[in-house]
Design an enzyme around this catalytic site. Sequence first.
Site, PDB file in Angstrom:
ATOM      1  N   CYS A  73       0.796  -1.231   0.000  1.00 43.17           N
ATOM      2  CA  CYS A  73       0.000   0.000   0.000  1.00 43.17           C
ATOM      3  C   CYS A  73       0.826   1.277   0.000  1.00 43.17           C
ATOM      4  O   CYS A  73       0.487   2.239  -0.688  1.00 43.17           O
ATOM      5  CB  CYS A  73      -0.991   0.002   1.155  1.00 43.17           C
ATOM      6  SG  CYS A  73      -0.252   0.096   2.806  1.00 43.17           S
ATOM      7  N   HIS A 110      -2.207   1.212   6.938  1.00 49.82           N
ATOM      8  CA  HIS A 110      -2.720   1.091   5.569  1.00 49.82           C
ATOM      9  C   HIS A 110      -2.867   2.483   4.957  1.00 49.82           C
ATOM     10  O   HIS A 110      -3.528   3.352   5.533  1.00 49.82           O
ATOM     11  CB  HIS A 110      -4.058   0.356   5.542  1.00 49.82           C
ATOM     12  CG  HIS A 110      -4.626   0.224   4.169  1.00 49.82           C
ATOM     13  ND1 HIS A 110      -3.907  -0.327   3.130  1.00 49.82           N
ATOM     14  CD2 HIS A 110      -5.831   0.597   3.644  1.00 49.82           C
ATOM     15  CE1 HIS A 110      -4.649  -0.294   2.027  1.00 49.82           C
ATOM     16  NE2 HIS A 110      -5.802   0.251   2.310  1.00 49.82           N
ATOM     17  N   ASP A 125      -8.519   3.758  -2.774  1.00 50.27           N
ATOM     18  CA  ASP A 125      -7.828   2.715  -2.016  1.00 50.27           C
ATOM     19  C   ASP A 125      -7.158   1.756  -2.998  1.00 50.27           C
ATOM     20  O   ASP A 125      -7.553   0.598  -3.138  1.00 50.27           O
ATOM     21  CB  ASP A 125      -8.840   1.987  -1.121  1.00 50.27           C
ATOM     22  CG  ASP A 125      -8.190   0.994  -0.178  1.00 50.27           C
ATOM     23  OD1 ASP A 125      -6.952   1.024  -0.041  1.00 50.27           O
ATOM     24  OD2 ASP A 125      -8.923   0.187   0.431  1.00 50.27           O
TER      25      ASP A 125
END
Length: 281
Positions: A73, A110, A125
């Site tokens: 991420c 994250h 995302d």
Amino acid sequence: MWNGDALDLDAYLAHLGYEGDRSPTLETLRALHRAHVLNVRWENLDAVLRGDVPLDLGALRRKMIGNARGGYCFEHASLYAAALERLGFTFFAVLGRIRMGAPKMLPTTHAMLVVDIDGRRWLCDVGFGASPLEPIEMTAEGAEATDGVWTYRLRRGEVTPGAQGWTLYQPADEGQKDETGDGWMARHTFTLDPQYPVDFAMANHFIATSSHSPFSYRPFVQRVHPDRLHLLDNRTLITSRPGEKPEVRELEPREVPKVLSDVFGVDLTPDDAALLVTKLA
């Protein structure tokens, strides 16, 4: 701030196969988001093999653009932020807490981006691995979003004691925790406190190096398609399709490099492949 001026935008868009409009509109954001998720690989192998995951744009470009490797991420969000900055989007970064049925509170590890367009706010995302194929609108009453196959629910509320934020849900599969009473499991939570590259660097250091981080010693590789998701968790290969029972296969260590290439499109050098097999064994 996100080094967009140093990004080879043409090379990035070519890697995505994106030939559309470059103006900072919702249509561009949707198309770019989908292209990034489908074409930039997701894996944590540098953390497992070397305990080091650089986030400088030069390292990201060499690894993730025009190359059969990927990242997790922090790498995805940093690269995507550079592209959005270069294209003129207004956005900021956030950090979230992974839930996925965890029995205790986990740290904020994250990375995501929140984009503002014409008074509306969108969650991007792109670095979850099993990422939504499109940005999800953040509305006061909450939203359910689908691309026709994968479905998500985004809700606002208390995410940690005394802190208001957002929770992204996914349908709970058999054996997963139903946290809403109607079939949804919390994927992650986040607040809207803006984060910066220095914050990414600190959280990334924990993820890549700490013995408390599963990403530091355990291979995770994911590849999402419009109709299925492939996941490699250590030596367990899982293929999931919405509404179907997952297909699960245990791999021998020596099988893993070929599966990485054939299933996930991730190609390791011979030395890295041998090192991975040794670690898995």
